[in-house]
Design a protein around this motif. Structure first.
Motif, mmCIF file in Angstrom:
data_model
loop_
_atom_site.group_PDB
_atom_site.id
_atom_site.type_symbol
_atom_site.label_atom_id
_atom_site.label_comp_id
_atom_site.label_asym_id
_atom_site.label_seq_id
_atom_site.Cartn_x
_atom_site.Cartn_y
_atom_site.Cartn_z
ATOM 1 N N TRP A 1 0.821 -1.265 0.075
ATOM 2 C CA TRP A 1 0.040 -0.112 0.036
ATOM 3 C C TRP A 1 0.892 1.312 -0.090
ATOM 4 O O TRP A 1 0.463 2.296 -0.632
ATOM 5 C CB TRP A 1 -0.923 -0.013 1.172
ATOM 6 C CG TRP A 1 -2.378 -0.841 0.951
ATOM 7 C CD1 TRP A 1 -2.347 -1.972 0.567
ATOM 8 C CD2 TRP A 1 -3.476 -0.378 1.181
ATOM 9 N NE1 TRP A 1 -3.716 -2.226 0.246
ATOM 10 C CE2 TRP A 1 -4.419 -1.320 0.695
ATOM 11 C CE3 TRP A 1 -3.978 1.000 1.584
ATOM 12 C CZ2 TRP A 1 -5.657 -0.996 0.854
ATOM 13 C CZ3 TRP A 1 -5.554 1.082 1.672
ATOM 14 C CH2 TRP A 1 -6.345 0.152 1.248
ATOM 15 N N LEU A 2 2.127 1.381 0.693
ATOM 16 C CA LEU A 2 2.810 2.220 0.640
ATOM 17 C C LEU A 2 3.322 2.641 -0.790
ATOM 18 O O LEU A 2 3.406 3.910 -1.333
ATOM 19 C CB LEU A 2 4.119 2.008 1.479
ATOM 20 C CG LEU A 2 5.192 3.239 1.393
ATOM 21 C CD1 LEU A 2 4.958 4.458 1.910
ATOM 22 C CD2 LEU A 2 6.590 2.640 2.242
ATOM 23 N N THR B 1 -1.985 8.222 -11.426
ATOM 24 C CA THR B 1 -1.392 8.770 -10.378
ATOM 25 C C THR B 1 -1.092 8.170 -9.233
ATOM 26 O O THR B 1 -1.947 6.872 -9.129
ATOM 27 C CB THR B 1 -2.058 10.068 -9.935
ATOM 28 O OG1 THR B 1 -3.183 9.764 -9.470
ATOM 29 C CG2 THR B 1 -2.267 11.126 -11.122
ATOM 30 N N PRO B 2 -0.461 8.025 -8.240
ATOM 31 C CA PRO B 2 -0.383 7.330 -6.851
ATOM 32 C C PRO B 2 -1.581 7.366 -6.338
ATOM 33 O O PRO B 2 -2.159 8.454 -5.921
ATOM 34 C CB PRO B 2 0.855 7.561 -6.128
ATOM 35 C CG PRO B 2 1.608 8.333 -7.267
ATOM 36 C CD PRO B 2 0.958 9.008 -8.520
ATOM 37 N N ALA B 3 -2.017 6.409 -5.941
ATOM 38 C CA ALA B 3 -3.471 6.202 -4.952
ATOM 39 C C ALA B 3 -4.640 7.057 -5.802
ATOM 40 O O ALA B 3 -5.431 7.597 -5.123
ATOM 41 C CB ALA B 3 -3.047 6.659 -3.817
ATOM 42 N N VAL C 1 -4.251 8.070 2.971
ATOM 43 C CA VAL C 1 -3.144 8.166 2.213
ATOM 44 C C VAL C 1 -1.827 8.760 2.876
ATOM 45 O O VAL C 1 -1.011 8.225 2.814
ATOM 46 C CB VAL C 1 -3.553 9.070 0.931
ATOM 47 C CG1 VAL C 1 -2.114 9.372 0.118
ATOM 48 C CG2 VAL C 1 -4.438 8.478 -0.041
ATOM 49 N N LEU C 2 -2.201 9.776 3.508
ATOM 50 C CA LEU C 2 -1.051 10.542 4.174
ATOM 51 C C LEU C 2 -0.689 9.844 5.560
ATOM 52 O O LEU C 2 0.686 9.358 5.507
ATOM 53 C CB LEU C 2 -1.502 11.970 4.721
ATOM 54 C CG LEU C 2 -0.462 12.756 5.355
ATOM 55 C CD1 LEU C 2 0.809 12.894 4.395
ATOM 56 C CD2 LEU C 2 -0.750 14.080 5.916
ATOM 57 N N SER C 3 -1.597 9.018 6.155
ATOM 58 C CA SER C 3 -1.162 8.166 7.205
ATOM 59 C C SER C 3 -0.358 6.956 6.751
ATOM 60 O O SER C 3 0.511 6.263 7.467
ATOM 61 C CB SER C 3 -2.359 7.802 8.265
ATOM 62 O OG SER C 3 -3.107 6.887 7.395
ATOM 63 N N ILE C 4 -0.692 6.576 5.372
ATOM 64 C CA ILE C 4 -0.049 5.317 4.932
ATOM 65 C C ILE C 4 1.340 5.538 4.630
ATOM 66 O O ILE C 4 2.338 4.747 4.938
ATOM 67 C CB ILE C 4 -0.891 4.702 3.684
ATOM 68 C CG1 ILE C 4 -2.217 4.135 4.003
ATOM 69 C CG2 ILE C 4 -0.084 3.821 2.936
ATOM 70 C CD1 ILE C 4 -2.008 2.980 4.783
ATOM 71 N N ILE C 5 1.512 6.747 4.083
ATOM 72 C CA ILE C 5 2.820 7.326 3.625
ATOM 73 C C ILE C 5 3.844 7.440 4.824
ATOM 74 O O ILE C 5 4.833 7.170 4.748
ATOM 75 C CB ILE C 5 2.863 8.615 2.797
ATOM 76 C CG1 ILE C 5 2.145 8.386 1.565
ATOM 77 C CG2 ILE C 5 4.159 8.929 2.538
ATOM 78 C CD1 ILE C 5 1.729 9.426 0.689
ATOM 79 N N LEU D 1 -10.436 16.316 2.324
ATOM 80 C CA LEU D 1 -8.857 16.384 2.788
ATOM 81 C C LEU D 1 -8.617 15.662 4.189
ATOM 82 O O LEU D 1 -7.578 14.944 4.097
ATOM 83 C CB LEU D 1 -8.595 17.781 3.067
ATOM 84 C CG LEU D 1 -8.620 18.725 1.825
ATOM 85 C CD1 LEU D 1 -8.237 20.186 2.110
ATOM 86 C CD2 LEU D 1 -7.408 18.308 0.889
ATOM 87 N N VAL D 2 -9.640 15.573 4.963
ATOM 88 C CA VAL D 2 -9.517 14.907 6.201
ATOM 89 C C VAL D 2 -9.567 13.321 5.841
ATOM 90 O O VAL D 2 -8.723 12.548 6.428
ATOM 91 C CB VAL D 2 -10.564 15.217 7.178
ATOM 92 C CG1 VAL D 2 -10.538 14.424 8.486
ATOM 93 C CG2 VAL D 2 -10.372 16.690 7.550
#
Length: 353
Positions: free
Chosen positions: A112-113, A288-290, A326-330, A319-320
């Motif tokens: 997933w990353l 694009t990614p994700a 996505v952001l937490s996975i990164i 956004l939240v």
């Protein structure tokens, strides 16, 4: 209680060429950099150009969210990874290797990353590659298990999305939604037809083509991974687990909406299912990614055009929700990637019978 599988049979070593899937190498490629930066810039320009977006209100809306409900959304989203791990370990076991749940979850999380950082859905290929370099399995057979898992996901997304849409629009389906429903029904029929063709005629078609024998061998292992991993005994469990997985996706969005406490937003659980599952289809866009750029635009569009949510509120929700998915996975995935022995091929241990 389900019957424990027998000992995993010995799986022959195969001289399959392993692709170069180094994450650091991929991130340095210009194509990856462009696919990350360009959609974000275009989305920002799109938001700034429309008068309905009141960007100055966004910080207050987001910072005023209920933290406990956001934590609940975060936890229920990450509950999906053990469920995905259970499902994949069942598929891999059916194809001949007793993959442990812990190893299954770790490999899926790393994949997933990759999907969040690299375009073209390379995370799915990376998952099969990680299992290949860590265990004595066939790469093509393993990729067959990933393929059938994606087929299960697509069936679940379309079926649950259609059901949620009917519940959400009991008073009558908007014209745009009717088109989406029609596309969904046609998609399911084509998917079912494609599977039947692959099962009954795939090898025959390849044999009629002037292809090297090696390609036929790889296809045979791939087909074995696809159909041996989804036997009739395992199918009911796989269907239930897949439904639970996508329920975590929908409940994450529902809890995000509740956390923001937007007075003019009345999405409901059925609406959250419909929007979340529709957004999941957009992540399949390989440019694009994700699905960055496509998913955000699609979710904002659904919320505003179909559910009457204001553009600013829709953007805050999106956004939240994407920060969690996505952001937490990164962030967490990068930590896992740095410490995981799987990316170095140090091996997994088959679970006991």
């Amino acid at each position: 209680m389900s019957e424990a599988p027998g000992p995993a049979p010995a799986i022959e070593e195969e001289p399959e060429k392993q692709p170069d899937l180094s994450l650091a190498h991929r991130l340095r490629q210009p194509r990856t950099i462009i696919s990350l930066v360009l959609p974000i810039l275009l989305l920002g320009l799109f938001v700034r150009s429309l008068p309905g977006f009141k960007l100055e209100e966004l910080p207050d809306k987001i910072l005023g969210a209920n933290p406990w409900l956001l934590i609940a959304a975060f936890l229920i989203f990450y509950l999906g990874f053990p469920l995905r791990g259970v499902r994949w370990s069942i598929l891999v076991r059916q194809s001949g290797f007793a993959l442990r749940l812990r190893d299954s979850v770790e490999i899926i999380f790393l994949s997933w990353l990759v999907n969040c950082l690299v375009p073209a859905k390379l995370g799915d290929v990376y998952r099969a590659y990680l299992l290949k370099i860590n265990s004595p399995v066939s790469l093509s057979r393993t990729f067959g298990t990933v393929f059938i898992e994606r087929i299960l996901d697509l069936f679940a997304i379309v079926t649950l999305g259609l059901a949620a849409g009917f519940v959400s629009f009991r008073s009558g389906l908007p014209g745009d939604v009717q088109i989406v429903f029609a596309v969904g029904v046609v998609f399911v029929l084509l998917l079912a037809g494609g599977l039947l063709t692959l099962r009954n005629f795939g090898r025959r078609i390849l044999l009629r083509l002037p292809l090297p024998h090696r390609i036929i061998e790889l296809y045979d292992r791939f087909e074995e991974g696809v159909f041996a991993s989804i036997g009739l005994r395992a199918l009911p469990r796989l269907v239930v687990i897949t439904g639970l997985i996508w329920a975590t996706e929908a409940m994450r969005l529902y809890l995000v909406v509740q956390a923001l406490g937007l007075p003019d937003v009345h999405l409901g659980i059925s609406g959250a299912f419909f929007v979340a599952l529709s957004a999941s289809l957009l992540t399949a866009v390989p440019l694009t990614p994700a699905g960055i750029g496509f998913v955000e635009g699609g979710v904002v569009g659904l919320l505003t055009l179909v559910y009457g949510v204001s553009q600013t509120d829709a953007l805050a929700i999106t956004l939240v929700d994407r920060a969690i998915s996505v952001l937490s996975i990164i962030v967490l995935g990068s930590i896992a990637y740095a410490i995981s022995p799987k990316r170095r091929g140090l091996g997994v241990t088959a679970s006991p019978a």
